[in-house]
Scaffold this active site. Sequence first.
Site, PDB file in Angstrom:
ATOM      1  N   HIS B  82      -9.974 -20.605  12.712  1.00  0.00           N
ATOM      2  CA  HIS B  82      -9.556 -19.325  13.287  1.00  0.00           C
ATOM      3  C   HIS B  82      -8.511 -18.678  12.382  1.00  0.00           C
ATOM      4  O   HIS B  82      -7.586 -19.339  11.949  1.00  0.00           O
ATOM      5  CB  HIS B  82      -8.973 -19.569  14.690  1.00  0.00           C
ATOM      6  N   GLY B 163      13.455  -9.154  13.319  1.00  0.00           N
ATOM      7  CA  GLY B 163      13.599 -10.339  12.470  1.00  0.00           C
ATOM      8  C   GLY B 163      13.613  -9.993  10.989  1.00  0.00           C
ATOM      9  O   GLY B 163      13.590  -8.819  10.612  1.00  0.00           O
ATOM     10  N   HIS B 168       8.807 -16.578   7.898  1.00  0.00           N
ATOM     11  CA  HIS B 168       9.482 -17.841   8.182  1.00  0.00           C
ATOM     12  C   HIS B 168       8.797 -18.919   7.334  1.00  0.00           C
ATOM     13  O   HIS B 168       7.561 -19.014   7.362  1.00  0.00           O
ATOM     14  CB  HIS B 168       9.368 -18.148   9.672  1.00  0.00           C
ATOM     15  N   PRO B 169       9.550 -19.726   6.600  1.00  0.00           N
ATOM     16  CA  PRO B 169       8.916 -20.646   5.634  1.00  0.00           C
ATOM     17  C   PRO B 169       7.861 -21.562   6.250  1.00  0.00           C
ATOM     18  O   PRO B 169       6.836 -21.838   5.602  1.00  0.00           O
ATOM     19  CB  PRO B 169      10.102 -21.452   5.083  1.00  0.00           C
ATOM     20  N   THR B 170       8.080 -22.043   7.487  1.00  0.00           N
ATOM     21  CA  THR B 170       7.097 -22.953   8.094  1.00  0.00           C
ATOM     22  C   THR B 170       6.336 -22.308   9.245  1.00  0.00           C
ATOM     23  O   THR B 170       5.233 -22.732   9.582  1.00  0.00           O
ATOM     24  CB  THR B 170       7.796 -24.217   8.644  1.00  0.00           C
ATOM     25  N   ALA B 171       6.908 -21.277   9.889  1.00  0.00           N
ATOM     26  CA  ALA B 171       6.292 -20.715  11.097  1.00  0.00           C
ATOM     27  C   ALA B 171       5.651 -19.355  10.859  1.00  0.00           C
ATOM     28  O   ALA B 171       5.033 -18.792  11.770  1.00  0.00           O
ATOM     29  CB  ALA B 171       7.335 -20.602  12.220  1.00  0.00           C
ATOM     30  N   GLY B 172       5.784 -18.808   9.667  1.00  0.00           N
ATOM     31  CA  GLY B 172       5.091 -17.572   9.333  1.00  0.00           C
ATOM     32  C   GLY B 172       5.572 -16.349  10.094  1.00  0.00           C
ATOM     33  O   GLY B 172       6.761 -16.051  10.120  1.00  0.00           O
TER      34      GLY B 172
END
Lengths: 298, 298
Positions: B82, B163, B168-172
């Site tokens: 997805h 924001g 966000h480096p890991t959460a996008g």
Amino acid sequence: MKKIIECVPNFSEGRNNHKIEKIIRAFKNKDNVKLLDCQQDKDHNRMVVTIVGEPKAVTFSVVESIRIAVDIIDMRKHQGQHPRMGAVDVVPFIPVKEMNMQDAIKLSKDVAKKVADKCDLPVFLYEASASRDHCQNLSEIRKGQFEGMDEKLKSQKWRPDFGPSQKHPTAGVTAIGARMPLIAFNVNLDTDNLNIAKKIAKKIRFSSGGLPFCKAIGIDLKDKGMVQVSMNMTDYTQTGLFESFNQIKKEADKHGVRVCGSEIVGLVPMAALMNTAEHYLGLQGFSMEQILEARIME
Amino acid sequence: MKKIIECVPNFSEGRNNHKIEKIIRAFKNKDNVKLLDCQQDKDHNRMVVTIVGEPKAVTFSVVESIRIAVDIIDMRKHQGQHPRMGAVDVVPFIPVKEMNMQDAIKLSKDVAKKVADKCDLPVFLYEASASRDHCQNLSEIRKGQFEGMDEKLKSQKWRPDFGPSQKHPTAGVTAIGARMPLIAFNVNLDTDNLNIAKKIAKKIRFSSGGLPFCKAIGIDLKDKGMVQVSMNMTDYTQTGLFESFNQIKKEADKHGVRVCGSEIVGLVPMAALMNTAEHYLGLQGFSMEQILEARIME
């Protein structure tokens, strides 16, 4: 709340606010019981309460309210325009959610037995709970009213289902039973000819050979210059709103008259509207569980 | 509960049960929040949660779930079929009861601001909450997916509403917004000619000049030997089920084909069925308050 039952007890007190408050208190601030409506009528000297909730909680509240009403209402002094036979005149239970008629009948019998024992009150089971054919119709049981009950209860035919076979000296006699929700459904016709409404009402009501669970009369809406077929649908699971509506439309067609709208007076169960949508859209495999609000209530 | 909002957050985790459990815990055993559904898909590596409840309680739970998901999901390692751009990919809010679209938009913006601040997460407002036309459509925002967001967010056009303007480096990146409930409504035709279903779908869908808020395609029901017009009704208050149904019937007539039933897939708001009953019965002056179950929920 998984299961929901509705109860509409009728109390013979519509004037004394102090007494009214005492009775209603049985339904207030109770977990899993919701007081939906309370209509007091001074002319009738009568109060009609509508509550819904979880079966055990409703049973408990209703029994408590009956105990209080039997204590504080003295029918020897009661006067009012509405026919009545007891302090608690009639107590119908109506299945609403995840309960069928058999569940409601069982519950009505439990309550009847409880209040007969607790209050020394003669109780007749009526409507779907009736143990004998002649007790189905409330007005048959109530004939003679409070004042005539001494005499009436002497006959074997009018032996109460629970409690003593003499009327309670101050609280008289009570009828308790189960019935389906009533839906007051009216269809307007674009004519001022009352005769046409009356003819159509006669065609569609059960008592003159029409649709089962349909009571209908023709009435004049003088202000609007139209007439109305005014109905009580007494079991929408047997005869849906759409069935009476379609039938009226067909009959009106024969008279060359247009149906120009309809109305539902008061409350209606979600399922009665769902059945209507299902019919007209030809919905297949639909279930109440698909209604978002029904899922929220689980 | 007077007011009810629905929320359907999509999390980019459909495989690791330990992580899934941690996220779902935010919705469990919370007062005035009900977890209706949770679909985990291993191929998509995605979880779609449906909750309903009182607006403040839902907001609180959703913010908590986002905080947890941002903490524990690392998009740098995420693979799945997805398309996705963030640990919390998309969070739609849907007004259900005693709330209108404006209320849902306000709530979505509150949540967007909160999670942007708390988690240092870039958030786009989308659908009815979008502040810019090109942000209404989720798939436009998501184009480039997690991996492409570094580059995409550099342009002024794709500056997040809340924001930081770096992913966000890991959460996008996350999209939050408000929309009306979707109703999946299919109408079956008594023919095996797929071409007819496709022609009718083209006639009635908005994108080719048909009914507003109606998406439609024609599909083959080979097992049943019939074809179907499969629809997503995106705002039943603007275009009712009965309107698309009647339109399909009319078009089918032109082809000499019979409509032979319909189905609703998944959940449907009570009001969408009520509108249908109102239309066909010509109900006047009817209100949701007359539905017994709606009164119970007050």
